[in-house]
Design a protein around this motif. Structure first.
Motif, PDB file in Angstrom:
ATOM      1  N   MET A  71       0.813  -1.221   0.000  1.00  0.00           N
ATOM      2  CA  MET A  71       0.000   0.000   0.000  1.00  0.00           C
ATOM      3  C   MET A  71       0.843   1.266   0.000  1.00  0.00           C
ATOM      4  O   MET A  71       0.425   2.290  -0.537  1.00  0.00           O
ATOM      5  N   PHE A  86       1.853   6.340  -2.561  1.00  0.00           N
ATOM      6  CA  PHE A  86       2.764   7.435  -2.929  1.00  0.00           C
ATOM      7  C   PHE A  86       2.809   7.638  -4.441  1.00  0.00           C
ATOM      8  O   PHE A  86       2.753   8.771  -4.916  1.00  0.00           O
ATOM      9  N   ASP A 144      -0.533   9.157  -5.599  1.00  0.00           N
ATOM     10  CA  ASP A 144      -0.669  10.546  -5.152  1.00  0.00           C
ATOM     11  C   ASP A 144       0.276  11.465  -5.938  1.00  0.00           C
ATOM     12  O   ASP A 144      -0.118  12.556  -6.350  1.00  0.00           O
ATOM     13  N   PHE A 197      -5.475   4.417  -7.970  1.00  0.00           N
ATOM     14  CA  PHE A 197      -6.231   4.830  -6.783  1.00  0.00           C
ATOM     15  C   PHE A 197      -7.336   3.834  -6.452  1.00  0.00           C
ATOM     16  O   PHE A 197      -7.575   3.528  -5.285  1.00  0.00           O
ATOM     17  N   HIS A 201      -5.672   0.977  -4.836  1.00  0.00           N
ATOM     18  CA  HIS A 201      -5.267   1.395  -3.482  1.00  0.00           C
ATOM     19  C   HIS A 201      -6.465   1.346  -2.522  1.00  0.00           C
ATOM     20  O   HIS A 201      -6.386   0.798  -1.428  1.00  0.00           O
ATOM     21  N   LYS A 202      -7.578   1.907  -2.960  1.00  0.00           N
ATOM     22  CA  LYS A 202      -8.747   1.990  -2.081  1.00  0.00           C
ATOM     23  C   LYS A 202      -9.354   0.608  -1.835  1.00  0.00           C
ATOM     24  O   LYS A 202      -9.761   0.289  -0.713  1.00  0.00           O
ATOM     25  N   GLY A 238      -7.145  -1.293   0.396  1.00  0.00           N
ATOM     26  CA  GLY A 238      -7.197  -0.650   1.711  1.00  0.00           C
ATOM     27  C   GLY A 238      -8.437  -1.060   2.489  1.00  0.00           C
ATOM     28  O   GLY A 238      -8.361  -1.364   3.691  1.00  0.00           O
ATOM     29  N   PRO A 285      -7.024   2.916   7.084  1.00  0.00           N
ATOM     30  CA  PRO A 285      -8.010   2.702   6.020  1.00  0.00           C
ATOM     31  C   PRO A 285      -9.315   3.454   6.266  1.00  0.00           C
ATOM     32  O   PRO A 285      -9.924   3.949   5.323  1.00  0.00           O
ATOM     33  N   GLY A 324      -9.060   7.016   5.054  1.00  0.00           N
ATOM     34  CA  GLY A 324      -9.084   7.043   3.585  1.00  0.00           C
ATOM     35  C   GLY A 324     -10.490   6.795   3.063  1.00  0.00           C
ATOM     36  O   GLY A 324     -10.960   7.454   2.138  1.00  0.00           O
ATOM     37  N   HIS A 356     -12.698   9.814   3.574  1.00  0.00           N
ATOM     38  CA  HIS A 356     -12.345  10.790   2.535  1.00  0.00           C
ATOM     39  C   HIS A 356     -13.062  10.433   1.238  1.00  0.00           C
ATOM     40  O   HIS A 356     -13.679  11.271   0.584  1.00  0.00           O
ATOM     41  N   HIS A 361      -5.683  11.166   6.748  1.00  0.00           N
ATOM     42  CA  HIS A 361      -5.175   9.901   6.188  1.00  0.00           C
ATOM     43  C   HIS A 361      -3.652   9.990   6.030  1.00  0.00           C
ATOM     44  O   HIS A 361      -2.929   9.084   6.436  1.00  0.00           O
ATOM     45  N   LYS A 362      -3.195  11.104   5.481  1.00  0.00           N
ATOM     46  CA  LYS A 362      -1.750  11.247   5.268  1.00  0.00           C
ATOM     47  C   LYS A 362      -0.993  11.256   6.589  1.00  0.00           C
ATOM     48  O   LYS A 362       0.029  10.579   6.737  1.00  0.00           O
ATOM     49  N   VAL A 404      -0.928   7.863   7.989  1.00  0.00           N
ATOM     50  CA  VAL A 404      -0.041   7.029   7.172  1.00  0.00           C
ATOM     51  C   VAL A 404       1.420   7.233   7.599  1.00  0.00           C
ATOM     52  O   VAL A 404       2.187   6.278   7.707  1.00  0.00           O
ATOM     53  N   TYR A 405       1.789   8.493   7.888  1.00  0.00           N
ATOM     54  CA  TYR A 405       3.175   8.749   8.320  1.00  0.00           C
ATOM     55  C   TYR A 405       3.447   8.081   9.669  1.00  0.00           C
ATOM     56  O   TYR A 405       4.530   7.534   9.891  1.00  0.00           O
TER      57      TYR A 405
HETATM   58  C1  HEM Z   1      -3.918   0.279   5.387  1.00  0.00           C
HETATM   59  C2  HEM Z   1      -4.410   0.906   4.413  1.00  0.00           C
HETATM   60  C3  HEM Z   1      -3.819   2.087   3.698  1.00  0.00           C
HETATM   61  C4  HEM Z   1      -2.520   2.537   3.611  1.00  0.00           C
HETATM   62  C5  HEM Z   1      -1.276   1.943   4.230  1.00  0.00           C
HETATM   63  C6  HEM Z   1      -2.539   3.730   2.798  1.00  0.00           C
HETATM   64  C7  HEM Z   1      -1.433   4.460   2.449  1.00  0.00           C
HETATM   65  C8  HEM Z   1      -1.451   5.622   1.708  1.00  0.00           C
HETATM   66  C9  HEM Z   1      -0.303   6.388   1.322  1.00  0.00           C
HETATM   67  C10 HEM Z   1       1.135   6.017   1.642  1.00  0.00           C
HETATM   68  C11 HEM Z   1      -0.737   7.472   0.635  1.00  0.00           C
HETATM   69  C12 HEM Z   1       0.131   8.586   0.035  1.00  0.00           C
HETATM   70  C13 HEM Z   1       0.264   9.689   1.034  1.00  0.00           C
HETATM   71  C14 HEM Z   1       1.135  10.829   0.527  1.00  0.00           C
HETATM   72  O1  HEM Z   1       1.390  10.905  -0.678  1.00  0.00           O
HETATM   73  O2  HEM Z   1       1.538  11.646   1.366  1.00  0.00           O
HETATM   74  C15 HEM Z   1      -2.159   7.407   0.571  1.00  0.00           C
HETATM   75  C16 HEM Z   1      -2.972   8.336  -0.052  1.00  0.00           C
HETATM   76  C17 HEM Z   1      -4.328   8.162  -0.259  1.00  0.00           C
HETATM   77  N1  HEM Z   1      -5.089   7.093   0.151  1.00  0.00           N
HETATM   78 FE1  HEM Z   1      -4.472   5.547   1.279  1.00  0.00          FE
HETATM   79  N2  HEM Z   1      -3.837   3.989   2.408  1.00  0.00           N
HETATM   80  C18 HEM Z   1      -4.645   3.001   2.935  1.00  0.00           C
HETATM   81  C19 HEM Z   1      -6.006   2.851   2.772  1.00  0.00           C
HETATM   82  C20 HEM Z   1      -6.797   3.691   1.991  1.00  0.00           C
HETATM   83  C21 HEM Z   1      -8.218   3.520   1.777  1.00  0.00           C
HETATM   84  C22 HEM Z   1      -9.066   2.391   2.367  1.00  0.00           C
HETATM   85  C23 HEM Z   1      -8.623   4.549   0.976  1.00  0.00           C
HETATM   86  C24 HEM Z   1      -9.997   4.877   0.446  1.00  0.00           C
HETATM   87  C25 HEM Z   1     -11.012   4.082   0.398  1.00  0.00           C
HETATM   88  C26 HEM Z   1      -7.457   5.364   0.695  1.00  0.00           C
HETATM   89  C27 HEM Z   1      -7.464   6.507  -0.067  1.00  0.00           C
HETATM   90  C28 HEM Z   1      -6.380   7.311  -0.266  1.00  0.00           C
HETATM   91  C29 HEM Z   1      -6.443   8.574  -0.969  1.00  0.00           C
HETATM   92  C30 HEM Z   1      -7.687   9.196  -1.609  1.00  0.00           C
HETATM   93  C31 HEM Z   1      -5.162   9.116  -0.947  1.00  0.00           C
HETATM   94  C32 HEM Z   1      -4.729  10.466  -1.506  1.00  0.00           C
HETATM   95  C33 HEM Z   1      -4.908  11.418  -0.370  1.00  0.00           C
HETATM   96  C34 HEM Z   1      -4.933  12.858  -0.769  1.00  0.00           C
HETATM   97  O3  HEM Z   1      -4.382  13.213  -1.803  1.00  0.00           O
HETATM   98  O4  HEM Z   1      -5.502  13.636   0.021  1.00  0.00           O
HETATM   99  N3  HEM Z   1      -6.361   4.821   1.325  1.00  0.00           N
HETATM  100  N4  HEM Z   1      -2.585   6.272   1.241  1.00  0.00           N
END
Ligand code: HEM
Ligand code: HEM
Length: 404
Positions: free
Chosen positions: A28, A33, A36, A57, A60-61, A64, A113, A116, A119, A154-155, A158-159
């Motif tokens: 993930m 990354f 994004d 994406f 990813h979702k 997630g 998750p 995210g 969101h 979320h970000k 994540v960090y």
């Molecule tokens: C354990 C689960 C997850 C992990 C480890 C994870 C990890 C990440 C990472 C590393 C990024 C990039 C952050 C950055 O560029 O600074 C990200 C962005 C994002 N993730 Fe996840 N994610 C997870 C679950 C989810 C889920 C379930 C969703 C939506 C259903 C989701 C939606 C997004 C979105 C929309 C972004 C872009 C955020 C933005 O631009 O505001 N993620 N995620």
């Protein structure tokens, strides 16, 4: 191998959960990354394929959300289990840190998750979760402010997860390489002959430490502007009120585009209309209207920034759109006809509308459709797979007479 944990080793179920989730989490991070970063360069006008970004994406979702449910199952299982004891009960600080990090890891598996997902539920458009249960969530309003807040959260979360995984892996490797003990081996497949460990203490302090870590991270995230309390306000030049003999009191100017087969609705917050209108007795000319629209005032689900990019509205070079129409009364209503200019391209537009005049107040509403390609919008998407050609325009307003 036992399915359940014993006081000295993890059982097959705990091990399977652990390594399945470790694999998913480690997938993930690059996925998030890369997606994004590509989305950001797309907004900046790069030629990156939108389809690829949407695909990454959605992947990813979907993964997630899968992690969320696997994590719940894992946590329920862990609650029913004894935990293998400490191999070095004398190293109190190390054991404390390891336990605090385990709490951060478990908590993150739910919070990351979930943030995210919220969101995703609050926003419209862009990449969907690949499943048939819809994109919304109960109690989550469709609101770009809420979406921006949870995107930022979320970000930040994540960090925190990234830092915790880093410490956790470093700890595991330290035990294996430096201490040469059974810590890593008892989490690996197979049976391990290890010295009977001392039962682990389960005091609340490590959990409290995990809460402090999240609180501090959220505080830093808020201070760094990751958690906007209001939506990303469009930097729109305020349009001057237009001179007219009808003053627009309230109104909405909306557009609907089709993205990935689903309608995404948006509206312009700032636009003006200069209207001259005299109700004629018979069908014929009735006046003129000139509408000026501030392009950066558009909010369009989660794709507002993409809509502003060079390939679409190119808001930087073409900050306003204009419609100059002649109003005519027809046999069964009204119509405004004239050029609509977007991004420097003028195309004739016919806008039929209804009008009701009550004393000095007029209420109108009308709809029209245009083809985005006529204005050179989204040339990089010459088919309808990602974004449909037809854009529906909807306008509704009430105006009051200012001169007689
Ligand atoms: C354990 C689960 C997850 C992990 C480890 C994870 C990890 C990440 C990472 C590393 C990024 C990039 C952050 C950055 O560029 O600074 C990200 C962005 C994002 N993730 Fe996840 N994610 C997870 C679950 C989810 C889920 C379930 C969703 C939506 C259903 C989701 C939606 C997004 C979105 C929309 C972004 C872009 C955020 C933005 O631009 O505001 N993620 N995620
Ligand atoms: C590839 C990297 C990883 C390695 C080498 C690793 C190693 C280990 C080891 C050796 C243990 C046993 C610790 C002990 O017995 O005291 C453990 C436990 C644990 N690991 Fe990992 N781990 C990894 C990735 C992850 C990830 C990504 C997560 C979750 C996000 C995670 C969550 C946990 C949790 C919660 C425990 C506590 C045991 C339990 O209750 O299941 N690990 N890990």
């Amino acid at each position: 191998m036992n399915l359940s944990n014993t006081s000295s080793s993890y059982g097959a179920v705990a091990k399977s959960f652990h390594w399945l989730i470790a694999l998913l989490i480690l997938t993930m991070f690059p996925l998030g990354f890369v997606a994004d970063t590509m989305a950001q360069s797309l907004r900046a006008g790069a030629d990156t394929g939108v389809d690829t970004v949407v695909f990454l994406f959605s992947l990813h979702k979907t993964l997630g959300v899968a992690i969320f449910f696997v994590a719940l199952a894992r946590i329920l299982w862990a609650l029913s289990q004894t935990r293998p004891g400490l191999l070095h009960p004398d190293r109190k600080a190390e054991a404390f840190l390891a336990h605090a990090i385990h709490w951060v890891l478990y908590g993150s598996l739910v919070l990351v998750p979930l943030s995210g997902w919220i969101h995703n539920a609050a926003t419209t458009g862009f990449a969907p979760i690949w499943w048939p249960f819809g994109q919304g969530l109960p109690f989550v309003p469709t609101d770009e402010g809420v979406a921006a807040f949870f995107g930022g959260l979320h970000k930040v979360l994540v960090y925190v997860l990234g830092g915790a995984v880093g410490l956790h892996v470093a700890g595991a490797l330290k035990h294996h390489v430096i201490d040469r003990d059974a810590t890593l081996r008892r989490m690996l497949p197979g049976r391990v002959a290890a010295a009977a460990p001392v039962a682990a203490s389960h005091g609340p302090a490590p959990f409290a430490a995990a809460l402090v870590i999240w609180a501090v991270a959220i505080g830093i995230g808020a201070a760094a502007g990751y958690l906007p309390v209001r939506g990303t306000a469009a930097e729109a030049p305020k349009l001057e009120a237009a001179a007219m003999d009808w003053q627009v009191e309230t109104g909405t100017l909306g557009i609907t585009v089709t993205q990935l087969g689903k309608p995404v609705e948006g509206s312009f917050a700032d636009w003006t209309a200069a209207i001259t209108f005299e109700e004629p007795v018979a069908p014929g000319p009735a006046g003129e209207v000139k509408v000026t629209v501030s392009i950066p005032s558009l909010t369009l689900g989660s794709v507002t920034e993409q809509a502003m990019a060079a390939d679409f509205f190119d808001a930087e070079n073409h900050p306003t759109a204009e419609f100059a129409g002649k109003i005519e009364k027809t046999a069964d209503g009204y119509v405004a006809t004239g050029p609509l200019t977007i991004k420097g391209q003028s195309v004739p537009l016919t806008l039929p509308f209804t009008l009701a005049i009550d004393g000095d107040t007029a209420t109108m509403s009308g709809e029209a459709e245009v083809n985005r390609l006529d204005f050179g919008l989204g040339k990089s998407m010459p088919d309808e797979g990602s974004v449909g050609f037809t854009v529906a325009i909807k306008v509704a307003l009430t105006a009051s007479r200012t001169s007689h």
